[in-house]
Design a protein around this motif. Sequence first.
Motif, PDB file in Angstrom:
ATOM      1  N   GLN A  14      44.714  -6.040  -9.046  1.00 16.06           N
ATOM      2  CA  GLN A  14      43.920  -6.521  -7.928  1.00 16.06           C
ATOM      3  C   GLN A  14      42.554  -5.880  -8.077  1.00 16.06           C
ATOM      4  OE1 GLN A  14      45.473  -5.336  -4.128  1.00 16.06           O
ATOM      5  NE2 GLN A  14      44.805  -7.236  -3.200  1.00 16.06           N
ATOM      6  N   ASP A  15      41.527  -6.699  -8.146  1.00 19.54           N
ATOM      7  CA  ASP A  15      40.177  -6.225  -8.369  1.00 19.54           C
ATOM      8  C   ASP A  15      39.349  -6.372  -7.108  1.00 19.54           C
ATOM      9  OD1 ASP A  15      38.708  -4.972 -10.275  1.00 19.54           O
ATOM     10  OD2 ASP A  15      38.540  -6.692 -11.601  1.00 19.54           O
ATOM     11  N   HIS A  18      37.814  -1.621  -4.552  1.00 24.89           N
ATOM     12  CA  HIS A  18      38.854  -0.718  -5.054  1.00 24.89           C
ATOM     13  C   HIS A  18      39.720  -1.560  -5.989  1.00 24.89           C
ATOM     14  CE1 HIS A  18      38.076   2.270  -1.933  1.00 24.89           C
ATOM     15  NE2 HIS A  18      37.942   1.240  -1.106  1.00 24.89           N
ATOM     16  N   TRP A  19      40.215  -0.971  -7.053  1.00 22.47           N
ATOM     17  CA  TRP A  19      41.136  -1.722  -7.903  1.00 22.47           C
ATOM     18  C   TRP A  19      42.528  -1.126  -7.754  1.00 22.47           C
ATOM     19  CZ3 TRP A  19      43.950   0.751 -11.568  1.00 22.47           C
ATOM     20  CH2 TRP A  19      43.461   1.937 -12.085  1.00 22.47           C
ATOM     21  N   ALA A  20      43.507  -1.952  -8.023  1.00 21.13           N
ATOM     22  CA  ALA A  20      44.900  -1.514  -7.950  1.00 21.13           C
ATOM     23  C   ALA A  20      45.689  -2.175  -9.068  1.00 21.13           C
ATOM     24  CB  ALA A  20      45.517  -1.877  -6.606  1.00 21.13           C
ATOM     25  N   CYS A  22      49.832  -2.614 -10.206  1.00 22.55           N
ATOM     26  CA  CYS A  22      51.231  -2.417  -9.826  1.00 22.55           C
ATOM     27  C   CYS A  22      52.112  -2.853 -10.981  1.00 22.55           C
ATOM     28  CB  CYS A  22      51.574  -3.230  -8.590  1.00 22.55           C
ATOM     29  SG  CYS A  22      50.622  -2.765  -7.145  1.00 22.55           S
ATOM     30  N   ARG A  32      52.315   2.432  -9.222  1.00 25.68           N
ATOM     31  CA  ARG A  32      51.170   1.861  -8.522  1.00 25.68           C
ATOM     32  C   ARG A  32      50.003   2.811  -8.721  1.00 25.68           C
ATOM     33  NH1 ARG A  32      52.687   2.454  -3.429  1.00 25.68           N
ATOM     34  NH2 ARG A  32      51.398   4.269  -3.133  1.00 25.68           N
ATOM     35  N   ALA A  33      48.869   2.269  -9.120  1.00 23.59           N
ATOM     36  CA  ALA A  33      47.663   3.068  -9.315  1.00 23.59           C
ATOM     37  C   ALA A  33      46.524   2.411  -8.547  1.00 23.59           C
ATOM     38  CB  ALA A  33      47.325   3.158 -10.796  1.00 23.59           C
ATOM     39  N   CYS A  34      45.752   3.217  -7.836  1.00 25.30           N
ATOM     40  CA  CYS A  34      44.617   2.713  -7.054  1.00 25.30           C
ATOM     41  C   CYS A  34      43.424   3.639  -7.284  1.00 25.30           C
ATOM     42  CB  CYS A  34      44.940   2.720  -5.568  1.00 25.30           C
ATOM     43  SG  CYS A  34      46.382   1.761  -5.121  1.00 25.30           S
ATOM     44  N   GLU A  36      38.724   3.838  -6.860  1.00 25.79           N
ATOM     45  CA  GLU A  36      37.404   3.244  -6.667  1.00 25.79           C
ATOM     46  C   GLU A  36      36.650   3.266  -7.984  1.00 25.79           C
ATOM     47  OE1 GLU A  36      34.936   4.424  -3.401  1.00 25.79           O
ATOM     48  OE2 GLU A  36      36.693   5.049  -2.257  1.00 25.79           O
ATOM     49  N   PRO A  40      42.419   7.080 -11.374  1.00 28.01           N
ATOM     50  CA  PRO A  40      43.287   6.490 -10.348  1.00 28.01           C
ATOM     51  C   PRO A  40      44.249   7.512  -9.744  1.00 28.01           C
ATOM     52  CG  PRO A  40      44.130   5.971 -12.510  1.00 28.01           C
ATOM     53  CD  PRO A  40      42.823   6.693 -12.720  1.00 28.01           C
ATOM     54  N   TRP A  51      53.699   4.024 -15.743  1.00 28.73           N
ATOM     55  CA  TRP A  51      52.277   4.326 -15.894  1.00 28.73           C
ATOM     56  C   TRP A  51      52.060   5.265 -17.081  1.00 28.73           C
ATOM     57  CZ3 TRP A  51      48.228   1.903 -14.025  1.00 28.73           C
ATOM     58  CH2 TRP A  51      46.978   2.467 -14.247  1.00 28.73           C
TER      59      TRP A  51
END
Length: 76
Positions: A14-15, A18-20, A22, A32-34, A36, A40, A51
């Motif tokens: 997801q861009d 913030h990016w994420a 999963c 899950r990594a998130c 800015e 992450p 990961w």
Amino acid sequence: MLEVATPGAELAFQDGHHWAACMAHADGPWARACAERLDPEVHQGGPRRLWDQLERIRYRFNAEGGLPLYGSTAEI
């Protein structure tokens, strides 16, 4: 390469501001990594660390300039 190292792993990004990322696998592991920016915040669980596997692949690509599958062939 993740699919070869961990067959069946699913990955979604997801861009935006913030990016994420999963990741999940049917046998239980998830990640899950998130972030800015570059570093992450990673959460993962289950019997394997997805990961960490992705990071090993990325490190190898950066260190060697490619992945071991380049030039490979497959017959179906």
